[in-house]
Design an enzyme around this catalytic site. Structure first.
Site, PDB file in Angstrom:
ATOM      1  N   LYS A  20       0.847  -1.204   0.000  1.00 40.44           N
ATOM      2  CA  LYS A  20       0.000   0.000   0.000  1.00 40.44           C
ATOM      3  C   LYS A  20       0.875   1.243   0.000  1.00 40.44           C
ATOM      4  O   LYS A  20       1.712   1.423   0.885  1.00 40.44           O
ATOM      5  CB  LYS A  20      -0.916  -0.017   1.230  1.00 40.44           C
ATOM      6  CG  LYS A  20      -1.767   1.248   1.395  1.00 40.44           C
ATOM      7  CD  LYS A  20      -2.695   1.164   2.614  1.00 40.44           C
ATOM      8  CE  LYS A  20      -3.440   2.480   2.852  1.00 40.44           C
ATOM      9  NZ  LYS A  20      -4.294   2.453   4.065  1.00 40.44           N
TER      10      LYS A  20
ATOM     11  N   LYS B  55     -10.372  12.480   8.515  1.00 47.78           N
ATOM     12  CA  LYS B  55      -9.867  12.025   9.817  1.00 47.78           C
ATOM     13  C   LYS B  55      -9.832  13.192  10.794  1.00 47.78           C
ATOM     14  O   LYS B  55      -9.717  14.348  10.376  1.00 47.78           O
ATOM     15  CB  LYS B  55      -8.436  11.480   9.664  1.00 47.78           C
ATOM     16  CG  LYS B  55      -8.333  10.130   8.997  1.00 47.78           C
ATOM     17  CD  LYS B  55      -6.902   9.631   8.990  1.00 47.78           C
ATOM     18  CE  LYS B  55      -6.794   8.289   8.283  1.00 47.78           C
ATOM     19  NZ  LYS B  55      -7.476   7.197   9.003  1.00 47.78           N
TER      20      LYS B  55
ATOM     21  N   ASP C  78     -12.534   6.740   4.022  1.00 47.48           N
ATOM     22  CA  ASP C  78     -11.276   6.517   4.738  1.00 47.48           C
ATOM     23  C   ASP C  78     -10.837   5.048   4.660  1.00 47.48           C
ATOM     24  O   ASP C  78      -9.724   4.723   5.027  1.00 47.48           O
ATOM     25  CB  ASP C  78     -11.446   6.966   6.197  1.00 47.48           C
ATOM     26  CG  ASP C  78     -10.114   7.191   6.892  1.00 47.48           C
ATOM     27  OD1 ASP C  78      -9.080   7.168   6.197  1.00 47.48           O
ATOM     28  OD2 ASP C  78     -10.115   7.373   8.122  1.00 47.48           O
TER      29      ASP C  78
ATOM     30  N   ARG D 279      -7.935  -0.574   0.882  1.00 49.17           N
ATOM     31  CA  ARG D 279      -8.483  -1.756   0.190  1.00 49.17           C
ATOM     32  C   ARG D 279      -8.937  -1.411  -1.215  1.00 49.17           C
ATOM     33  O   ARG D 279      -8.929  -2.249  -2.106  1.00 49.17           O
ATOM     34  CB  ARG D 279      -9.603  -2.367   1.040  1.00 49.17           C
ATOM     35  CG  ARG D 279     -10.734  -1.429   1.329  1.00 49.17           C
ATOM     36  CD  ARG D 279     -11.586  -1.878   2.508  1.00 49.17           C
ATOM     37  NE  ARG D 279     -11.011  -1.471   3.803  1.00 49.17           N
ATOM     38  CZ  ARG D 279     -11.571  -1.734   4.977  1.00 49.17           C
ATOM     39  NH1 ARG D 279     -12.708  -2.401   5.053  1.00 49.17           N
ATOM     40  NH2 ARG D 279     -10.997  -1.337   6.087  1.00 49.17           N
TER      41      ARG D 279
HETATM   42  N1  BES Z   1      -4.465   4.147   6.934  1.00 54.40           N
HETATM   43  C1  BES Z   1      -5.620   3.894   7.717  1.00 54.40           C
HETATM   44  C2  BES Z   1      -5.381   2.857   8.820  1.00 54.40           C
HETATM   45  C3  BES Z   1      -4.589   3.322  10.001  1.00 54.40           C
HETATM   46  C4  BES Z   1      -5.130   4.137  10.950  1.00 54.40           C
HETATM   47  C5  BES Z   1      -3.315   2.844  10.185  1.00 54.40           C
HETATM   48  C6  BES Z   1      -4.385   4.505  12.051  1.00 54.40           C
HETATM   49  C7  BES Z   1      -2.579   3.208  11.286  1.00 54.40           C
HETATM   50  C8  BES Z   1      -3.106   4.037  12.235  1.00 54.40           C
HETATM   51  C9  BES Z   1      -6.734   3.355   6.835  1.00 54.40           C
HETATM   52  O1  BES Z   1      -6.784   3.863   5.549  1.00 54.40           O
HETATM   53  C10 BES Z   1      -8.019   3.727   7.497  1.00 54.40           C
HETATM   54  O2  BES Z   1      -8.292   4.887   7.594  1.00 54.40           O
HETATM   55  N2  BES Z   1      -8.743   2.725   7.944  1.00 54.40           N
HETATM   56  C11 BES Z   1      -9.964   2.962   8.639  1.00 54.40           C
HETATM   57  C12 BES Z   1     -10.942   1.914   8.169  1.00 54.40           C
HETATM   58  C13 BES Z   1     -12.343   2.167   8.657  1.00 54.40           C
HETATM   59  C14 BES Z   1     -12.902   3.409   8.014  1.00 54.40           C
HETATM   60  C15 BES Z   1     -13.187   0.971   8.307  1.00 54.40           C
HETATM   61  C16 BES Z   1      -9.687   2.828  10.129  1.00 54.40           C
HETATM   62  O3  BES Z   1      -8.900   1.974  10.523  1.00 54.40           O
HETATM   63  O4  BES Z   1     -10.237   3.622  10.889  1.00 54.40           O
HETATM   64 ZN    ZN Z   2      -5.059   4.539   4.750  1.00 53.36          ZN
HETATM   65 MN    MN Z   3      -7.893   5.685   5.491  1.00 50.74          MN
END
Ligand code: BES
Ligand code: ZN
Ligand code: MN
Length: 495
Positions: free
Chosen positions: A265, A277, A347, A351
């Site tokens: 990624k 965020k 967010d 995926r």
């Molecule tokens: N890059 C983030 C995941 C992440 C968050 C990694 C904090 C490390 C620290 C990913 O793209 C993301 O935002 N995932 C969301 C998914 C959710 C919206 C289902 C998450 O983990 O909040």
């Molecule tokens: Zn991300």
């Molecule tokens: Mn994200």
């Protein structure tokens, strides 16, 4: 930093600092005994005084020795000799590296490879020494107007007289891994305004230019459009930085040998998109490309070691930003595989870019596909910051990765990818939703990816908790480069 082999007897060596091991109960390693007798029992004296107990990771720098050829000695504690594990060995090495880093010593001879560890060998020891010292000496200086002072240490010689070939092999492997880790750390630590998808693509081209059998190809958005990567491109539409699909191909085996494919990624900044965020700590989302950094590091290491394998690295790279043209919650996009996706949360973009890269991977007729991604915050809830999450559709591959992680001291822990979880991705309007609700977020993210990986053996590493450190020690870790290279070394050994 130079890592050299010193295979002459201690008696004929001279150095600014000799690094030797001591154990609990005033036990000395062979080199420490040797040093003790060469310097009139000073080491036993000091141990008997109780200045160092020999506990794991104890260190004591002796600044003056009654022996002209060794100006100083660093005693390093390894605990009980019979209880020593790979992990405690590494802990003690890290302590030794830390002690030298804060000194003015520029050159040292390290006698820590001679320690016996059950199930491991001198090659592994040497590799760990190089990795440990190199990690300790990493500095990020690219954006400071006045770089911090450089560390004094510039040369470490690994002393061993029993098996020079094994040590030299370990040094070579250690250097390749350490340089892969350093590369991954550097590109990860760079801020989002410098490390863009275009920057990552340039890095791939640069790495490829250094090896005849390593090549890089960069696909632009127009070409991705032609391939039907509607999911990947929907993420990049919200950003002014053009997306790149980077492929690195390493050819170390016959053309008919199926490649090991790594997919990383490469979100160079994840603001969340319209599902923005919160601001606190958002800077750390520059690290959302750590998976891609690990792919670069692992491919560079494989090429440096000229492993007899074919390896492909695929990096989908984009930003995830809020913009008038960005994905909106509820939007439905069509992936390269033809599956339609309802984007309920913009967010969950990792995926969305990975699914098209995983479909693209089929083109290489892969033996196995391993993706790595800072995919879910839920992984930190489940596993914390110790192991990376492992999920996959193939027992052998998952077991091979687990075994490699134990050897590399780059831990992973498997979570289930059972069918029961797939229901959470149901959508009323598209084939699949891009989020699965609050429960089991790491698993449902992997379930999403699993819809695109049915045609090959696949494993997924969620490195959200392990790719970087927060707080005072904020910085990239270079994980899972050590795990990936160990997996490759293991595969090369049976190729
Ligand atoms: N890059 C983030 C995941 C992440 C968050 C990694 C904090 C490390 C620290 C990913 O793209 C993301 O935002 N995932 C969301 C998914 C959710 C919206 C289902 C998450 O983990 O909040
Ligand atoms: Zn991300
Ligand atoms: Mn994200």
């Amino acid at each position: 930093m130079d890592y050299l082999l010193a295979n002459t007897p201690l008696e004929s060596l001279s150095t600014e600092c000799l690094i030797v091991a001591v154990f609990n109960d005033i036990k000395l390693s062979p080199a420490a005994q040797n040093l003790d007798s060469l310097s009139n029992g000073v080491i036993t004296d000091i141990l008997q005084r109780g200045d160092i107990k020999g506990k794991v990771a104890d260190t004591l720098l002796i600044n003056y020795l009654p022996h002209a050829a060794f100006k100083r000695a660093l005693l390093v504690g390894f605990g009980d000799a019979d209880k020593l594990s790979a992990k405690t060995y590494r802990e003690a090495l890290n302590a030794a590296a830390k002690a030298l880093k804060s000194s003015h010593i520029s050159e040292a001879v390290c006698c820590l490879a001679e320690i016996n560890l059950a199930g491991l060998n001198a090659t592994w020891n040497a590799r760990q020494i190089v990795e440990s010292f190199d990690a300790a000496l990493y500095q990020f200086n690219h954006c400071k107007s006045k770089p911090a002072d450089k560390f004094s240490l510039t040369s470490l010689s690994l002393h061993d007289q029993s098996d020079s070939d094994a040590i030299q092999t370990g040094i070579n492997q250690g250097i390749a891994i350490a340089q892969g880790v350093a590369l991954a750390k550097r590109v990860s630590d760079l801020p989002g305004n410098i490390c863009t998808p275009t920057y990552l693509a340039d890095q791939a081209l640069e790495i490829a230019a250094q090896h005849a059998n390593l090549s890089a190809e960069i696909l632009e958005e127009a070409e991705m459009q032609k391939l039907g990567m509607g999911s990947f491109l929907s993420v990049s539409r919200g950003s002014r930085q053009p997306a790149k699909l980077i492929t690195l191909e390493y050819k170390g085996a016959d053309a008919d040998i199926q490649p090991i494919v790594f997919v990383g990624k490469g979100l160079t900044f994840d603001a969340g998109g319209i599902s923005l965020k919160p601001s606190a700590g958002m800077d750390e989302m520059k690290y959302d490309m750590c998976g891609s950094a690990a792919v670069l590091g692992a491919l560079q290491a494989a090429a440096q070691l000229q492993l007899p394998l074919n390896i492909v690295g695929i990096i989908p790279s984009s930003e995830n930003m809020p913009d008038g043209d960005a994905n909106k919650p509820g939007d439905i996009v069509t992936s390269m595989a033809g599956l339609t996706i309802e984007i309920l949360n913009t967010d969950a973009e990792g995926r969305l870019i990975l699914c098209d890269a995983l479909t693209y991977a089929k083109k290489f007729n892969p033996d196995v596909v391993i993706d790595m991604a800072t995919l879910t915050g839920a992984c930190l809830v489940a596993l914390g910051r110790v192991p990376s999450g492992l999920l996959g559709n193939d027992e052998t591959l998952c077991n091979d990765l687990f075994n490699a992680s134990e050897t590399a001291l780059d831990s992973i822990w498997r979570l289930p990818l059972w069918d029961e979880y797939q229901d959470q991705l149901k959508s009323n309007f598209a084939d699949i939703a891009n989020i699965g609700g609050r429960d089991a977020g790491t698993i449902t993210a992997a379930c999403f990816l699993s819809r695109f990986t049915k045609d090959y053996q696949w494993a997924h590493l969620d490195i959200a908790g392990t790719a970087w450190k927060s707080g005072d020690a904020k910085g990239a870790t270079g994980r899972p480069v050590p795990l990936l290279v160990q997996y490759l070394l293991n595969r090369a050994a049976t190729a």
